[in-house]
Design a protein around this motif. Sequence first.
Motif, PDB file in Angstrom:
ATOM      1  N   PHE A  72       0.825  -1.207   0.000  1.00  0.00           N
ATOM      2  CA  PHE A  72       0.000   0.000   0.000  1.00  0.00           C
ATOM      3  C   PHE A  72       0.860   1.258   0.000  1.00  0.00           C
ATOM      4  CE2 PHE A  72      -3.900  -2.256   0.412  1.00  0.00           C
ATOM      5  CZ  PHE A  72      -3.579  -3.401   1.129  1.00  0.00           C
ATOM      6  N   LYS A  73       2.166   1.057  -0.300  1.00  0.00           N
ATOM      7  CA  LYS A  73       3.129   2.166  -0.343  1.00  0.00           C
ATOM      8  C   LYS A  73       3.175   2.915   0.995  1.00  0.00           C
ATOM      9  CE  LYS A  73       3.384   1.436  -4.867  1.00  0.00           C
ATOM     10  NZ  LYS A  73       2.795   0.071  -4.833  1.00  0.00           N
TER      11      LYS A  73
ATOM     12  N   SER B 119      -7.283  -0.061   4.225  1.00  0.00           N
ATOM     13  CA  SER B 119      -6.883   0.802   3.118  1.00  0.00           C
ATOM     14  C   SER B 119      -8.078   1.597   2.587  1.00  0.00           C
ATOM     15  CB  SER B 119      -6.263  -0.057   2.013  1.00  0.00           C
ATOM     16  OG  SER B 119      -6.095   0.683   0.823  1.00  0.00           O
ATOM     17  N   LYS B 153      -4.015   6.982  -6.533  1.00  0.00           N
ATOM     18  CA  LYS B 153      -3.090   6.109  -5.805  1.00  0.00           C
ATOM     19  C   LYS B 153      -3.835   4.863  -5.314  1.00  0.00           C
ATOM     20  CE  LYS B 153       0.010   6.191  -1.856  1.00  0.00           C
ATOM     21  NZ  LYS B 153       0.395   6.844  -0.620  1.00  0.00           N
ATOM     22  N   ILE B 157      -3.136   0.917  -6.666  1.00  0.00           N
ATOM     23  CA  ILE B 157      -2.802  -0.174  -5.739  1.00  0.00           C
ATOM     24  C   ILE B 157      -3.860  -1.274  -5.799  1.00  0.00           C
ATOM     25  CG2 ILE B 157      -2.721  -0.747  -3.282  1.00  0.00           C
ATOM     26  CD1 ILE B 157      -1.276   1.989  -2.901  1.00  0.00           C
ATOM     27  N   HIS B 158      -5.120  -0.882  -5.778  1.00  0.00           N
ATOM     28  CA  HIS B 158      -6.172  -1.891  -5.689  1.00  0.00           C
ATOM     29  C   HIS B 158      -6.395  -2.639  -6.996  1.00  0.00           C
ATOM     30  CE1 HIS B 158      -7.834  -1.450  -1.528  1.00  0.00           C
ATOM     31  NE2 HIS B 158      -6.931  -0.492  -1.577  1.00  0.00           N
TER      32      HIS B 158
END
Lengths: 250, 246
Positions: A72-73, B119, B153, B157-158
């Motif tokens: 997730f950085k 997240s 972002k 990522i997802h």
Amino acid sequence: MTPNDKFALPVPTQADTKVLAEASKSTNSTYQLLYFPMHGRGELTRTLLVFSGAKWEELPLDLDVQKQQLPFKLIPILYETAPDGTILELAESHAIERYLATKYGLNGTDPYSTHKIDQIYTSTDFANQLFWQRVRWAPLDRRIEEAHKFYDEILLPYIANHEAQLESNGGNGYYFGESITLADLKSAHFIDRVLFMRPKGTKEPPFSKEKSPNLWKVLQRVNGHPAMTAWKKTKRYQDLDAGSLSFFQF
Amino acid sequence: MAASLPVPTQADTTTLGHAAASTNSTFKILYFGLHGRGELTRTLLAYSGAKWEELPVDWPNQKEHTPFKCLPVVYETTQDGTILELAESQAIERYLANKYGLYGKNAYETHKIEQIFSSADGVAQAFSQKIIGAAQDKRVEEANKLYVEVLPKFIGIHEGLLAKNGSSGHYVGNSITLADIKVANLIDRLLFLRPNGADEVPFSAAKTPNLWKVLEKVNSHPSLAVWKKSDRYQELNAGTKSLFKF
């Protein structure tokens, strides 16, 4: 990266979910944590590692370079190495905390007791997030004002609710039963941080033996646990304290 | 007459723990007439197939009877008649997800689901603070900022994580989990609460194919499809827009 690069990260094992799940059952794992040199969002993970008695270490951080390898950085990231050598990648602070708490028997013995612990965790987390937003991140010239507002508007109701919860367990300094759970660790962590990250010039936060007797007992229970006492005396812990104060300009 | 609440059963931990194993429970939810912090709980109840109802809200009189003086609270009546009090939205969500098989088959899968949940929750909170919480004349500006600074972002990522699981429209394994439901809920909210005049929200079948599959799989699940068509759901839509002044 070169083979001896000190910022190289462990490589999570690529394997079938069943293999990874089997490895994750281990209570004999070792751990490597990647996080800033401050308490921040890594603290409860460090506390849980300390309580677990497991062997653990911190990895050297170079976020700009390492970021690309993180799911997730973001940090913290925790690498768990099971006895058979399988490496698991754990991420997202709250998710890591619940994983460790469950593994080491600190997260309830049935779904309802887990839920009760989760209620305390979530309620405390909500107050803690407001502490971050309103006090830690406050512009320096507004900080005292914001801290006082936080103490009055958020902490007083929090204390009332949690004193009552603790009273219903007999006021013994544990939220549940007669031993430390994730609820106690989360709450003690919150109280610790509010007391430690106190802007110069503020009045005392309303956490004390007189004003919040049951919460104070929780704090004593957690801080008095041998693993915690030892951890807090380490140089690393002092460095993390200094890192936290410096990062947030306290 | 003030709207009275169910009385949670007083019993020891072991007794309550046994009761909680019930797979034949009924539920009553106490929450306001909007989606807000009750949405994911209602979704999970709808998904579960369990019998559930909403309690009338009379907040000034009920507040003192809730454990943390906030909502939602859910009362579960287990098959042996025990009443369990569930509180704190995310704690309720994890409890229900676990009860109804949405929380992974083992500790490692549970952790992966929680990574996704956490997240997505980060974005949900940013949306709540910066857009719902914005002064109305700043809303469009804040929304547009979120769409270009935070969402790309998240999407990058997802989309990657979903591709690693075979682009099946599921985050973990081959079936719906709390991760899928949480993310679908986030996308739904962002699309629904787009301020008038703001740019397009960057989720679509073309732009975010894997995330879109997650959304479609969740929304087309039979019990959720029925829930979303219900009068109550439409009322909650209207209540949400009205309360937040969208």
